[in-house]
Design an enzyme around this catalytic site. Structure first.
Site, mmCIF file in Angstrom:
data_model
loop_
_atom_site.group_PDB
_atom_site.id
_atom_site.type_symbol
_atom_site.label_atom_id
_atom_site.label_comp_id
_atom_site.label_asym_id
_atom_site.label_seq_id
_atom_site.Cartn_x
_atom_site.Cartn_y
_atom_site.Cartn_z
ATOM 1 N N HIS A 1 -9.985 1.548 -0.934
ATOM 2 C CA HIS A 1 -8.262 1.138 -0.793
ATOM 3 C C HIS A 1 -7.908 0.723 -2.128
ATOM 4 O O HIS A 1 -8.086 -0.547 -2.417
ATOM 5 C CB HIS A 1 -8.198 0.063 0.452
ATOM 6 C CG HIS A 1 -6.785 0.146 0.756
ATOM 7 N ND1 HIS A 1 -5.506 0.672 0.015
ATOM 8 C CD2 HIS A 1 -6.153 -0.209 2.013
ATOM 9 C CE1 HIS A 1 -4.612 0.635 0.831
ATOM 10 N NE2 HIS A 1 -4.916 0.041 1.992
ATOM 11 N N HIS B 1 -3.513 7.604 6.197
ATOM 12 C CA HIS B 1 -3.804 6.220 5.609
ATOM 13 C C HIS B 1 -5.263 5.745 5.884
ATOM 14 O O HIS B 1 -5.784 5.250 4.629
ATOM 15 C CB HIS B 1 -2.682 5.165 6.153
ATOM 16 C CG HIS B 1 -2.597 4.059 5.519
ATOM 17 N ND1 HIS B 1 -2.436 3.954 3.906
ATOM 18 C CD2 HIS B 1 -2.849 2.598 6.066
ATOM 19 C CE1 HIS B 1 -2.306 2.510 3.872
ATOM 20 N NE2 HIS B 1 -2.722 1.923 4.725
ATOM 21 N N CYS C 1 0.740 -1.073 0.115
ATOM 22 C CA CYS C 1 -0.177 0.298 -0.133
ATOM 23 C C CYS C 1 0.780 1.339 0.013
ATOM 24 O O CYS C 1 0.309 2.336 -0.071
ATOM 25 C CB CYS C 1 -0.800 0.097 1.361
ATOM 26 S SG CYS C 1 -1.822 -1.587 1.363
#
Length: 410
Positions: free
Chosen positions: A339, A302, A170
């Protein structure tokens, strides 16, 4: 040599829409792309279905955006490359660089991807294991390899400079942007096209992510009471970076600056976040940018909406910013676009820079109330801001952390 690195073009693709204009319109209005995704299983394999919340891209709209381009030399395109090409072309054309001489030798292409061409891999495995065929499509390898999006962008734009993919889960596209910044600072190149792409809404990927135990059954609720986990999205975001001298010499419009980059490794756990590793990356990014933690900033978190990650990130922000934290504005855009794994850092950076330019913080969606363990100055509705600094956080599985600091002119 240490040259100032400016930003001259943005491009993005996600469930919110094709292009920055549509993306920003929905973000500013508090519209999200997360909705139920149901792909029925074949009768002979009743367990093979996708059923849950997700944020997916309109692939046909991407193809329409590329309709004028000759893509035949690229062969079969996995959605991973399709999204990267759409976002990359928008960024280059927004920067006014299409056809510029510097693209041939003095431009780097760095793309962050968490995984390769999932759709192509799934199709190959379906032929091999479910249908028991002896062969797969002859372009399976070149279409599915994780480096394909970078190569396809080079083919489209005629770039012969350094071209590669960075894969760090990520944090992939944050690392791509940060390393591109260093390439320009050092004088290795004058221009870089950097960002990320991800196309992970396939059966194999979906089942694997659900098996981790971090997926929400309803929606993404960063830092909220009642949050249940993350929601998968897909898409791409690309940024044109240039040395200030190069951008000024060609009369480019400067959108901002990539001023700082900090990265660290937790070296602690493959999935659980570590407070010390996160705070180290944030502090390093501030030091690299020469921006004091007390200077009011837009903090793009995040913010996955998982039970474990959000409190650790909140604790890291409280540790770094201390009593200055209420003077910052905190956003969590995964609540809108999901995401995007390897592409998510670049998407969040692009949205954050657009928010600075527009003077509006996009709202955190789906919030059900303050969790005392995640007490942050969240923008829960579109909020006017006058910040000039963006801090964009990305914390990946494997303990890989990357933080970007962007800035716009006063």
């Amino acid at each position: 040599m240490s040259r100032k690195v400016v930003l001259t073009g943005f491009g993005c693709v996600s469930g919110l829409g094709i292009g920055l204009a549509e993306t920003w319109r929905k973000m500013a209005q508090g519209e999200g792309a997360i909705r139920p995704l149901l792909r029925e299983a074949p009768p002979d394999h009743p367990a093979r279905r996708i059923d849950g919340p997700a944020a997916w891209v309109d692939a046909e709209a991407c193809r329409a955006a590329l309709a004028a381009e000759d893509l035949r030399p690229m062969g079969q395109l996995d959605p991973l490359s399709l999204y990267a090409l759409t976002a990359g072309l928008e960024a280059v054309e927004a920067a006014g660089l299409r056809g510029h001489a510097s693209l041939e030798r003095r431009t780097a292409i760095l793309v962050g991807c968490g995984s390769g061409g999932n759709a192509t891999i799934d199709q190959a495995f379906e032929r091999l294991y479910a249908r028991e065929l002896a062969k797969v499509h002859p372009q399976t390898i070149p279409s599915s390899m994780i480096s394909a999006p970078a190569s396809h962008l080079a083919l489209l734009l005629g770039c012969h400079g350094p071209t590669f993919v960075i894969s760090s889960a990520c944090a992939s596209s944050a690392h791509a942007l940060g390393e591109a910044m260093h390439m320009i600072r050092s004088g290795r190149v004058d221009v870089a096209l950097a960002g990320g792409s991800e196309a992970c809404l396939t059966l194999g990927s979906w089942v694997a992510w659900n098996s981790v135990g971090v997926m929400a059954e309803d929606t993404c609720r960063p830092f909220s009471q009642g949050r249940k986990g993350m929601v998968l999205g897909e898409g791409a975001a690309m940024v044109v970076l240039e040395s200030e001298e190069h951008a000024r010499a060609r009369g480019a419009k400067v959108l901002g600056e990539l001023a700082g980059y900090g990265c660290s490794s937790d070296a602690a756990d493959m999935t659980a976040p570590d407070l010390h590793g996160i705070t180290a990356a944030i502090r390093t990014a501030h030091e690299d940018a020469g921006v004091a933690p007390e200077e009011p900033a837009l903090i793009s978190t995040h913010g996955t909406g998982t039970r474990i990650n959000d409190p650790v990130e909140a604790a890291a922000l409280q540790a770094v910013y201390g009593p200055a934290l209420p003077g910052h504005t905190v956003i969590a855009t995964k609540s809108a676009h999901g995401h995007l794994i390897g592409a998510t850092a670049a998407m969040e950076f692009v949205i954050g820079m657009e928010a600075l330019a527009r003077g509006v913080a996009p709202p955190v969606l789906n919030h059900l109330g303050v969790d005392p363990a995640c007490d942050l100055p969240l923008a829960l509705r579109p909020e006017p801001i006058d910040h000039r600094v963006l801090v964009s956080n990305s914390f990946a599985f494997g303990g890989l952390n990357a933080v970007l600091v962007g800035r716009i002119a006063p």
